[in-house]
Design a protein around this motif. Structure first.
Motif: not given
Length: 273
Positions: A1-13
């Protein structure tokens, strides 16, 4: 899982968390909002207090000061009674292998599930015979029935996590059970004591059923019952009603903010140590 996907998930949460928090805190905001508006009903109040007035707070303070003092006396008294009984009981349950201890803990859990109206009705006859109706002592003892079982469960779980070597060392030095309990266990259990005391305070401060059942006059009346009576006479003007609710919420909010780190340590100490 790349950094962009991780940041997007954190933003949604984060967005979901903010939305849920706003949803849960909206009633509190609306209470404060209506309290700052002059009159009218809560449904017809504007979303923002465009014309701020503190008339509701002035009227609430004049009418509810005595009830606030009553609630403070009862809540602090309930804390003292709860801790005085629950602390040595929790120590005994955590240190001594007593016959029937499992049954006793099960009864404590059942006591937490008994509806308040059942306990209030049972206490009414007893307190009437003892002359404890319309007294501070009666309300303190009644509210302690909620705080004691919870305090025992919280503190006994915490005290089980304390190494027996601490009390054994004190016993070797000549200390008795009470001296070891008072000098070693109580200071070490500070977090659980604060947690149990705070929840006992909140139980008593927010109580309505005991106040309604065990008081019949106007001299001794908790703030919850004061707001209830106040509401009946101010249904066309919600400013003072909401102002009373805001004022009555301040002690609980202040205590929760000041004791939050002790609550976390006291509630989870028995599970993580």
């Amino acid at each position: 899982m790349n950094q962009t996907t991780t940041d997007a998930r954190k933003l949604r949460y984060t967005i979901v968390g903010i939305v849920l928090l706003a949803f849960m805190l909206f009633p509190v905001y609306w209470m404060v909002n209506v309290s700052l508006q002059g009159g009218g009903t809560a449904a017809n109040s504007s979303f923002f207090p465009t014309s701020v007035t503190f008339d509701g707070y002035q009227r609430a303070w004049e009418d509810q000061t005595g009830n606030l003092v009553t609630s403070m006396i009862v809540a602090l008294g309930a804390v003292l009674v709860s801790l005085a009984i629950a602390t040595p009981a929790a120590y005994a349950l955590s240190r001594f292998r007593l016959r029937g201890m499992g049954i006793f803990l099960f009864v404590l859990l059942l006591a937490q599930m008994i509806p308040g109206i059942v306990i209030a009705n049972s206490l009414y006859t007893l307190f009437n015979d003892l002359g404890l109706l319309n007294t501070y002592v009666g309300l303190i003892l009644a509210n302690a029935t909620h705080g004691i079982p919870f305090a025992i469960l919280i503190m006994s779980a915490f005290m089980r996590s304390i190494p027996p070597a601490l009390t054994e060392a004190a016993r070797v030095d000549g200390a008795g059970h009470f001296r070891a309990f008072w000098s070693i266990i109580v200071p070490v259990s500070k977090n659980s004591l604060i947690t149990a005391g705070l929840f006992s305070f909140l139980f008593a401060w927010s109580d309505f059923m005991f106040g309604l059942t065990l008081t019949t006059g106007a001299d001794i009346k908790p703030i919850t019952l004061g707001i209830y009576d106040y509401l009946q006479g101010n249904v066309q003007s919600w400013g003072p009603v909401m102002a009373s609710a805001v004022i009555s919420s301040i002690p609980a909010i202040v205590l929760l903010v000041l004791a939050q780190r002790y609550i976390a340590a006291g509630a989870l100490g028995g599970a993580v140590k």
